[in-house]
Design an enzyme around this catalytic site. Structure first.
Site, PDB file in Angstrom:
ATOM      1  CD  GLU A 473      -3.138   0.606   1.787  1.00 40.23           C
ATOM      2  OE1 GLU A 473      -4.179   2.006   2.017  1.00 40.23           O
ATOM      3  OE2 GLU A 473      -3.141  -0.306   2.859  1.00 40.23           O
ATOM      4  CD  GLU A 747      -4.519  -0.357   8.450  1.00 40.13           C
ATOM      5  OE1 GLU A 747      -4.683  -0.436   8.640  1.00 40.13           O
ATOM      6  OE2 GLU A 747      -4.196  -1.685   9.133  1.00 40.13           O
TER       7      GLU A 747
END
Length: 896
Positions: A473, A747
């Site tokens: 990502e 996260e």
């Protein structure tokens, strides 16, 4: 004897002695240095700019200006020609009418016009495919230099990555140049002073190219998103003492060959075959008869732009905390090294073995229960490097060049004998944003939290503010950046970083005004980023203005932001953004909230978030217009914001103080942005606190709500609840990950739990800075350092610590553009000690968190006897004083 106040740290466009500048009217700034003398300030300045180091002011003389301004001063002299240097000094007078003159500084123009570039884009004839690579090409040329060189400048860029060398020496210390931009529109170039690298007679210039973001993997896509192979453009301009010039530029006469870097990908990793090294390839005496002519490629129709932000640098080396853990297995054993810190970067490998022996390096942030590395969360990213030994009996040392990983643990396999701790060294890589702030307190867990926040920032501020540095990502997610931007500006100097990224945002803006979710924009991610993500385009530059006084940034992008507001207005339904009936992308919601929804978007209505952020962004653009002196635009946006606020109240806020969604984030946004009638706000606060307490003093907010939650509680009088959330150690909380040994921000609140183990492997980064936004509250509320909105950039400082919870002391420090600010307090019973440092040329308002009848002294004397301290007129019930610059040490006592 008191020293004079003097100007230091001269900067041009927030850079020190920059080369390759294109701005014809750059912003000049400096700060004042002095002792801790009370009241030190500037009363006037004079800037002189010369074409020679000690020459007359033949380019500009500002004359004496009666002002205390030390930044945002626009150069108004002659425009520079390509390659021209401007030397400048600043003279100041202080409050005692003493004169001080700075040391000289400079800025230098780059190649200002496209026709100034005489080089051609060159590279290899071979290209990789969607899933395959070719070795990294080396490029070189020979040229002769006379004996009387005055100066030499290298202007260089690449589609891909480059490392440039002259006569065997690497040029500069930058990594991953020229950086990541939308290569379909723009590529940056760098300018270097290479005078010292040249020699009389024969010289060699050369470069190694890497795939980088241009033709390597980005996001979830395959290779070759922008192009199929890396290409180099370079121009060496040599100026002799007699004024003559010589240009050495890339063209078809350069030669190329493949060397030891047989594979490189910025995400997957790098393979280096040391048996194929081209020893001495960038030296003049190297025999390149077997090299092939370089291929000249067509010039792309894109802007070649100056570098306006910090480049990536290797900033720190980390050694393993202990000897590696050897794990026997089939087909061979592996050694697992623990750096003790989750980082973004690479490693330096030191090994010894036979020629052809293959060393395999894998990376991970966490370990599995059996001690093996946890790689499931890397998804499709290979994150593996290979080193093939040449068989040097003295041992071999290697570092990758064109890849980086997010990791704490390194697994090494393929080595014949045991390995010791010194076989691996971690190299920390990130955009070179010097540290400016620090926070410590009496709670070691909160101190570790602050360290985790800063490490998360370092690991993700790499060219662009990425979401994570490890999986497939690593994109510039707008939502993450906007919630964290203020915290970022506490920890590190990010003015240049966000200036560069705002230029990227402008490049990514759609023709209809929409702002995407990631910047640089990548296909497959919504071109309309949606609420709280697209709004980063407004929030981030406003934050940078507040923290650094960067009015030029607002002016440069104001038209873009007006277009964005117009887009939201056009695509709203009766001013409700992301209306459920609208055929638009409704956004990411309150991403990863734990409010019982069972999905990643949370339960807060997306249109509520959208309309709240629409109002906030419109408010900010109105404020920008006021700052820029655009009164009619300001009035227009103020009226629009008022209309949005009314639409919000009508749709989402009931007359008895209930907000749609009934989530913590619903109440937080409504209170944070003043979206409810003032009379109803206590009821909203009551509902918010009730929900928090009903959950055992736990939060449920996701990315959007978490950044505002503690500020809302403090602002509306429930600092006690904010502290309970801060001290909470069970998940979800800021300290839970700390109690589990985290060294960066996770996260997810529950990235790993004892009950459930690892969260969803499809999205479970352990270096994701968004929830680190709590750092702003630590500096602003606990330490008590805040900006006065009427005098941004800490020209006037609001000092107001709010002790609470279990803390008995705290210290916040910030190296502002004016100098160091310190607020350090200690609370013992009925005694409050407070050390304050106010930088030169600034003032502060100090509000003491003590009873109104407390006895406050400085060095044993009453404040009436203290120079630079005066009682302030304030609506606050707590004692409040005005402070001039200098160091102050106060003691407050009350009761018996």
């Amino acid at each position: 004897m008191a020293t004079s106040t003097r100007p230091v740290q001269l900067r041009c466009n927030h850079l020190t002695n920059p080369l390759g500048q294109h701005d014809s009217a750059p912003q000049l700034s400096w700060r004042l240095a002095t002792d801790d003398r009370r009241g030190a300030r500037q009363t006037a300045y004079r800037i002189t700019v010369s074409s020679r180091r000690n020459g007359p002011a033949d380019l500009w003389d500002s004359r004496w200006v009666n002002s205390d301004a030390t930044g945002g001063i626009t150069y108004a002299g002659q425009a520079l020609a390509s390659g021209q240097r401007a030397w400048w000094r600043v003279a100041i007078r202080d409050e005692r009418n003493r004169l001080a003159v700075s040391a000289p500084a400079y800025w230098e123009a780059g190649l200002l016009a496209p026709q100034d570039w005489q080089g051609k884009w060159i590279g290899s004839a071979l290209a990789g495919g969607p899933e395959s690579t070719v070795p990294s090409p080396c490029l070189r040329t020979l040229f002769n230099v006379g004996s009387k060189v005055g100066s030499a400048r290298l202007f260089v860029t690449a589609l891909g990555l480059y490392e440039f060398q002259i006569n065997g020496a690497r040029v500069g210390h930058d990594e991953f140049t020229p950086g990541w931009t939308d290569y379909a529109k723009r590529v940056q170039y760098q300018a270097y002073d290479v005078t010292a690298l040249l020699q009389a007679g024969t010289n060699t210039a050369g470069a190694i190219l890497g795939d980088g973001w241009y033709c390597g993997r980005i996001g979830w896509r395959g290779r070759g998103y922008y192009g199929d192979r890396p290409k180099l453009l370079a121009q060496l301009v040599i100026t002799y003492r007699d004024g003559s010039r010589q240009i050495v530029a890339t063209d078809g006469a350069w030669k190329t060959a493949f060397g030891a870097m047989v594979e490189n990908d910025i995400m997957h990793g790098e393979t280096h075959d040391a048996r194929r090294e081209l020893t001495g390839w960038s030296l003049p005496q190297y025999d390149d008869r077997n090299w092939l002519p370089a291929t000249v490629h067509p010039a792309p129709a894109i802007d070649i732009s100056p570098t306006i932000g910090p480049t990536v640098r290797a900033t720190q080396e980390i050694t393993p905390v202990a000897a590696p853990n050897k794990k026997d297995g089939w087909p061979e054993p592996v050694w697992i090294f623990d750096l003790g810190q989750n980082i973004a970067g690479r490693i330096r490998l030191k090994v010894k073995g036979k020629a052809g022996q293959i060393i395999k390096l894998r990376y991970a942030e966490m370990l599995n229960a059996d001690g093996s590395i946890y790689t499931d969360n890397l998804r499709a990213a290979r994150v593996t490097d290979f080193y093939i030994l040449r068989g040097d009996p003295a041992g071999e040392t290697w570092e990758p060049k064109f890849t980086f990983h997010g990791f704490r643990y390194v697994e090494v396999s393929g080595h014949a004998g045991d390995l010791t701790a010194d076989a691996v060294t971690g190299i920390v890589l990130h955009s070179d944003t010097p540290r400016t702030g620090d926070f410590t307190c009496s709670d070691p867990l909160i101190n570790q939290l602050q360290r985790n926040i800063d490490w998360g920032q370092r690991g993700n501020f790499l060219e662009v503010p990425t979401d994570c540095p490890q999986r497939n990502e690593r994109l510039g997610w707008m939502g993450d950046a906007q919630v964290f931007s203020r915290t970022a500006a506490w920890n590190r100097d990010v003015q240049g970083f966000f200036n560069k990224w705002q230029r990227d945002i402008g490049d990514a803006q759609q023709s209809d005004g929409a702002m995407p979710a990631v910047v640089p924009h990548v296909e497959g991610v919504p071109p309309d980023g949606g609420p709280a993500w697209a709004d980063a385009a407004v929030i981030c530059p406003w934050t940078i203005y507040q923290c650094y006084g960067d009015k030029a940034l607002l002016a440069r992008h104001f038209a873009s932001l007006e277009k964005f507001i117009g887009y939201m207005e056009t695509h709203s339904t009766a001013l409700i953004r992301s209306h459920p009936d609208a055929k638009v992308w409704h956004g990411f919601g309150d991403w990863l909230a734990l409010d019982g929804s069972g999905n990643v978007f949370g339960n807060t209505p997306k249109d509520l978030i959208g309309t709240a952020m629409f109002c906030y962004s419109t408010d900010l653009v109105a404020k920008m217009a006021r700052v820029l002196g655009r009164a009619s635009a300001a009035a227009r946006y103020e009226k629009l914001a008022a209309r949005i606020r009314r639409a919000y109240q009508k749709r989402y806020v009931t007359s008895n103080g209930v907000v749609s969604g009934l989530t913590q984030t619903s109440y937080v946004l409504t209170l944070q942005f003043d979206l409810a009638p003032e009379a109803l706000r206590p009821k909203l606060l009551h509902e918010l606190v009730r929900d928090i307490e009903a959950r055992g003093n736990k939060l449920t907010t996701g990315f959007v709500g978490a950044s505002y939650l503690p500020h809302v509680l403090t602002r509306f009088g429930r600092n006690d609840i904010a502290y309970k959330l801060l001290h909470q150690k069970a998940w979800p909380s800021w300290l839970y990950a700390v109690t589990q040994g985290a060294t960066t921000i996770w996260e997810r609140w529950d990235g790993w739990t004892k009950e459930n183990g690892f969260q969803d492997k499809g999205m479970n980064s352990f270096n994701h800075y968004a929830y680190g936004a709590i750092g702003c509250w630590l500096y602003q509320v606990v330490a008590g350092i805040e900006i006065d909105p009427a005098q941004p950039a800490y020209k006037h400082i609001l000092l107001a610590p709010r002790p609470g919870g279990e803390l008995t002391r705290a210290r916040g420090r910030l190296q502002s553009i004016h100098g160091e600010i310190v607020s350090a307090w200690k609370l013992e019973g009925n005694r409050f000690d407070w050390e304050v440092l106010v930088p030169p040329n600034t003032t502060a308002t100090a509000t003491f968190p003590v009873p109104s009848n407390a006895r406050i002294t400085e060095n044993g004397k009453s404040l009436a006897q203290s120079a630079g301290v005066s009682r302030a007129k304030s609506a606050a019930t707590s004692p409040t004083y005005q402070l001039t610059s200098g160091r102050h040490v106060f003691t407050a006592k009350w009761g018996k």
